[in-house]
Design a protein around this motif. Structure first.
Motif, PDB file in Angstrom:
ATOM      1  N   UNK A 240       0.832  -1.203   0.000  1.00 56.97           N
ATOM      2  CA  UNK A 240       0.000   0.000   0.000  1.00 56.97           C
ATOM      3  C   UNK A 240       0.869   1.256   0.000  1.00 56.97           C
ATOM      4  N   UNK A 241       1.975   1.228   0.718  1.00 58.90           N
ATOM      5  CA  UNK A 241       2.886   2.379   0.729  1.00 58.90           C
ATOM      6  C   UNK A 241       3.441   2.665  -0.668  1.00 58.90           C
ATOM      7  N   UNK A 242       3.673   1.616  -1.445  1.00 62.98           N
ATOM      8  CA  UNK A 242       4.154   1.819  -2.818  1.00 62.98           C
ATOM      9  C   UNK A 242       3.081   2.497  -3.671  1.00 62.98           C
ATOM     10  N   UNK A 243       1.829   2.120  -3.456  1.00 65.86           N
ATOM     11  CA  UNK A 243       0.731   2.754  -4.199  1.00 65.86           C
ATOM     12  C   UNK A 243       0.577   4.203  -3.764  1.00 65.86           C
ATOM     13  N   UNK A 244       0.658   4.461  -2.470  1.00 66.47           N
ATOM     14  CA  UNK A 244       0.588   5.847  -1.991  1.00 66.47           C
ATOM     15  C   UNK A 244       1.692   6.685  -2.637  1.00 66.47           C
ATOM     16  N   UNK A 245       2.893   6.136  -2.718  1.00 66.50           N
ATOM     17  CA  UNK A 245       4.034   6.887  -3.262  1.00 66.50           C
ATOM     18  C   UNK A 245       3.797   7.280  -4.721  1.00 66.50           C
ATOM     19  N   UNK A 246       3.129   6.427  -5.464  1.00 64.73           N
ATOM     20  CA  UNK A 246       2.881   6.692  -6.878  1.00 64.73           C
ATOM     21  C   UNK A 246       1.540   7.383  -7.122  1.00 64.73           C
ATOM     22  N   UNK A 247       0.616   7.245  -6.182  1.00 65.44           N
ATOM     23  CA  UNK A 247      -0.728   7.770  -6.384  1.00 65.44           C
ATOM     24  C   UNK A 247      -1.648   6.716  -6.969  1.00 65.44           C
ATOM     25  N   UNK A 248      -1.125   5.937  -7.877  1.00 64.99           N
ATOM     26  CA  UNK A 248      -1.817   4.791  -8.468  1.00 64.99           C
ATOM     27  C   UNK A 248      -0.735   3.890  -9.040  1.00 64.99           C
ATOM     28  N   UNK A 249      -1.023   2.580  -9.086  1.00 65.87           N
ATOM     29  CA  UNK A 249       0.019   1.657  -9.541  1.00 65.87           C
ATOM     30  C   UNK A 249      -0.583   0.331  -9.962  1.00 65.87           C
ATOM     31  N   UNK A 250       0.112  -0.311 -10.881  1.00 61.36           N
ATOM     32  CA  UNK A 250      -0.225  -1.679 -11.269  1.00 61.36           C
ATOM     33  C   UNK A 250       0.562  -2.632 -10.365  1.00 61.36           C
ATOM     34  N   UNK A 251       0.210  -3.897 -10.423  1.00 58.11           N
ATOM     35  CA  UNK A 251       0.961  -4.898  -9.651  1.00 58.11           C
ATOM     36  C   UNK A 251       2.424  -4.897 -10.087  1.00 58.11           C
ATOM     37  N   UNK A 252       2.652  -4.762 -11.389  1.00 59.01           N
ATOM     38  CA  UNK A 252       4.032  -4.735 -11.891  1.00 59.01           C
ATOM     39  C   UNK A 252       4.808  -3.550 -11.303  1.00 59.01           C
ATOM     40  N   UNK A 253       4.166  -2.378 -11.230  1.00 58.06           N
ATOM     41  CA  UNK A 253       4.819  -1.196 -10.622  1.00 58.06           C
ATOM     42  C   UNK A 253       5.206  -1.490  -9.178  1.00 58.06           C
ATOM     43  N   UNK A 254       4.260  -2.056  -8.445  1.00 56.44           N
ATOM     44  CA  UNK A 254       4.507  -2.351  -7.028  1.00 56.44           C
ATOM     45  C   UNK A 254       5.651  -3.353  -6.910  1.00 56.44           C
ATOM     46  N   UNK A 255       5.593  -4.407  -7.714  1.00 54.49           N
ATOM     47  CA  UNK A 255       6.627  -5.444  -7.679  1.00 54.49           C
ATOM     48  C   UNK A 255       8.003  -4.843  -7.961  1.00 54.49           C
TER      49      UNK A 255
END
Length: 145
Positions: free
Chosen positions: A16-31
């Motif tokens: 979730x912190x990775x999504x917060x950092x980007x604002x929105x993200x795909x699973x690949x972005x998070x990975x």
């Protein structure tokens, strides 16, 4: 935003912190953003859990991948996790935590001064709120016959 905040595991919070950092993200972005990540399928499963718990929602498709957006704010989750931590280890009291942090030298003198400033500011706000409430009560009493 959901009515109550979900209980999240450490790894769910990390994603979730990775999504917060980007604002929105795909699973690949998070990975890609995770340090020493588990398999892609594990990250996908965690994001699915976050969605099931109401912490994220699907925003749109990009190619074959969903893009997710958080439905909970960092501040609300931080406060929830701090409350859960205090309740589980210190019976809800912050004083023992601060004592431990001080003994561990995890708080600097500057940190303590900043906390003192914030406490003073919060106390001032509360006092103003109480004074306003008292003033309204007194006005209401005068109007009654």
């Amino acid at each position: 935003m959901p009515g109550s905040l979900p209980d999240l595991s450490r790894f769910e919070l990390q994603c979730l912190r990775q999504i917060w950092a980007r604002g929105e993200a795909s699973v690949r972005d998070i990975h890609q953003d995770l340090e020493d990540p588990p398999s892609y399928s594990t990250v996908r499963k965690i994001v699915e859990r976050l969605e099931a718990k109401g912490a994220v929602r699907r925003l749109r498709m990009e190619g074959k991948a969903w893009v997710y957006r958080p439905t909970v704010t960092p501040l609300s989750m931080i406060r929830k996790e701090i409350r859960r931590f205090l309740d589980s280890l210190f019976d809800g009291s912050a004083a023992p935590l601060l004592s431990h942090l001080t003994e561990m030298r995890a708080l600097s003198l500057e940190d303590l001064r900043e906390m003192e400033r914030q406490i003073g500011s919060e106390a001032s706000k509360r006092n103003k709120g109480l004074e306003e409430s008292d003033r309204k009560k007194r006005k209401g009493m005068r109007r009654r016959p």
